[in-house]
Design a protein around this motif. Structure first.
Motif, mmCIF file in Angstrom:
data_model
loop_
_atom_site.group_PDB
_atom_site.id
_atom_site.type_symbol
_atom_site.label_atom_id
_atom_site.label_comp_id
_atom_site.label_asym_id
_atom_site.label_seq_id
_atom_site.Cartn_x
_atom_site.Cartn_y
_atom_site.Cartn_z
ATOM 1 N N LYS A 179 -7.258 6.077 3.694
ATOM 2 C CA LYS A 179 -6.883 4.750 3.192
ATOM 3 C C LYS A 179 -5.387 4.500 3.406
ATOM 4 N N ILE B 180 -2.648 1.959 1.951
ATOM 5 C CA ILE B 180 -2.388 0.994 0.881
ATOM 6 C C ILE B 180 -1.050 0.326 1.177
ATOM 7 N N ARG B 181 -1.075 -0.991 1.260
ATOM 8 C CA ARG B 181 0.112 -1.730 1.706
ATOM 9 C C ARG B 181 0.422 -2.877 0.744
ATOM 10 N N LYS C 202 2.365 -4.835 -2.708
ATOM 11 C CA LYS C 202 2.352 -4.668 -4.153
ATOM 12 C C LYS C 202 1.755 -5.905 -4.805
ATOM 13 N N GLN D 205 -1.225 -6.787 -2.331
ATOM 14 C CA GLN D 205 -1.637 -5.431 -1.967
ATOM 15 C C GLN D 205 -2.969 -5.439 -1.230
ATOM 16 N N SER D 206 -3.062 -4.629 -0.201
ATOM 17 C CA SER D 206 -4.297 -4.509 0.569
ATOM 18 C C SER D 206 -4.598 -3.037 0.810
ATOM 19 N N VAL D 207 -5.881 -2.724 0.961
ATOM 20 C CA VAL D 207 -6.320 -1.356 1.235
ATOM 21 C C VAL D 207 -7.154 -1.373 2.510
ATOM 22 N N GLN E 226 -9.328 1.024 5.177
ATOM 23 C CA GLN E 226 -9.958 2.327 5.379
ATOM 24 C C GLN E 226 -10.106 2.589 6.878
ATOM 25 N N ASP F 237 4.255 1.977 3.165
ATOM 26 C CA ASP F 237 2.810 2.213 3.120
ATOM 27 C C ASP F 237 2.513 3.508 2.371
ATOM 28 N N TYR G 22 -3.617 7.789 1.879
ATOM 29 C CA TYR G 22 -4.381 8.785 1.122
ATOM 30 C C TYR G 22 -5.523 9.309 1.976
#
Length: 258
Positions: free
Chosen positions: A183, A185-186, A188, A192-194, A196, A216, A219
């Motif tokens: 993932k 994650i970008r 705030k 915010q966007s996730v 995959q 960025d 995870y």
């Protein structure tokens, strides 16, 4: 007979807990042509634009002494100290950076190549003959954690650094990593966007979503085998003592009946 049953049960659980799971990671496997044809074309990568508070490392490759050794030692908020191969300068809140001889130059909003050309042209016009300016933005970082060998803050050392580049800098994935579930994650708050990413798919290499941006968070999740192993280990931490206690009590009870 019951004692034998419990001894066998304890032996089976101990055997299961000692089993190791081998993770066979499949990276960049070729997907079917039909799936590739239906995939949407990725957008062009977005270049980073310099912002206030960024730290720029600048040097003249034609004359390394200039901007490095012959800069006054006193520094304001815009200036800085030497950083190995170049002098560092911080971009002020108004978007300008103070450079020797040139004074304050507006660089906020420019890409690295644009700022490089601007500074190079100004030095050529005012002071230097055929300068070759090298400019780096050295404060850009991403945070990488999860199933990688060396998690932590990873610098973005070049333009359009990709997820694969950063994982390589971190030593690669661990055997417990799920290469299909990474993932990014970008942003705030509401922005915010996730995203995959599936690195088992060869087409992920041409997906511009793997081009990273400053700040960025990446995870790398565990794979199913690692999760099962961890759950089994947690289960055994409290089951094995209980079974041992029951087994001991049953043996004592059996012996007392003889």
């Amino acid at each position: 007979m019951r004692a034998l049953y419990f001894i066998c049960l304890v032996g089976i659980i101990a055997f299961c807990s000692s089993c190791s799971y081998k993770q066979n990671q499949i990276l960049f496997e070729k997907k079917s042509s039909a799936a590739a044809d239906t995939a949407a074309r990725p957008a062009a990568p977005v270049s980073y634009h310099i912002q206030p508070q960024d730290i720029l490392q600048i040097r003249n490759l034609q004359n390394i002494r200039y901007i490095v050794d012959e800069v006054p030692t006193s520094a304001t908020s815009s200036g800085g100290g030497t950083a190995g191969t170049g002098q560092t300068y911080q971009v002020d809140e108004d978007g300008t950076v103070a450079l020797p001889t040139l004074g304050h130059i507006q660089v906020a909003g420019l890409t690295r190549p644009q700022a490089t050309k601007l500074i190079e042209d100004l030095y050529r016009k005012n002071l230097l003959k055929d300068p070759i300016i090298e400019l780096k933005v050295i404060n850009l970082r991403v945070i990488l954690f999860g199933e990688v060998k060396s998690p932590g803050n990873i610098p973005l050392i070049k333009d359009n650094t990709t997820l694969v580049d950063v994982i390589g800098q971190a030593g690669g994935l661990t055997p417990a990593a799920n290469e299909k579930n990474i993932k990014i994650i970008r942003g705030k708050g509401k922005t915010q966007s996730v995203t995959q990413i599936d690195l088992s798919d060869l087409s992920s290499l041409s997906d511009t979503r793997i081009n990273l941006q400053n700040g960025d968070i990446i995870y790398v999740a565990q794979n199913k085998r690692a999760i099962r192993t961890e759950n089994l280990q947690n289960f055994n931490t409290w089951v094995q003592p209980a079974l041992l206690l029951l087994n001991t009590a049953l043996i004592i009870f059996t012996l007392s009946r003889q």
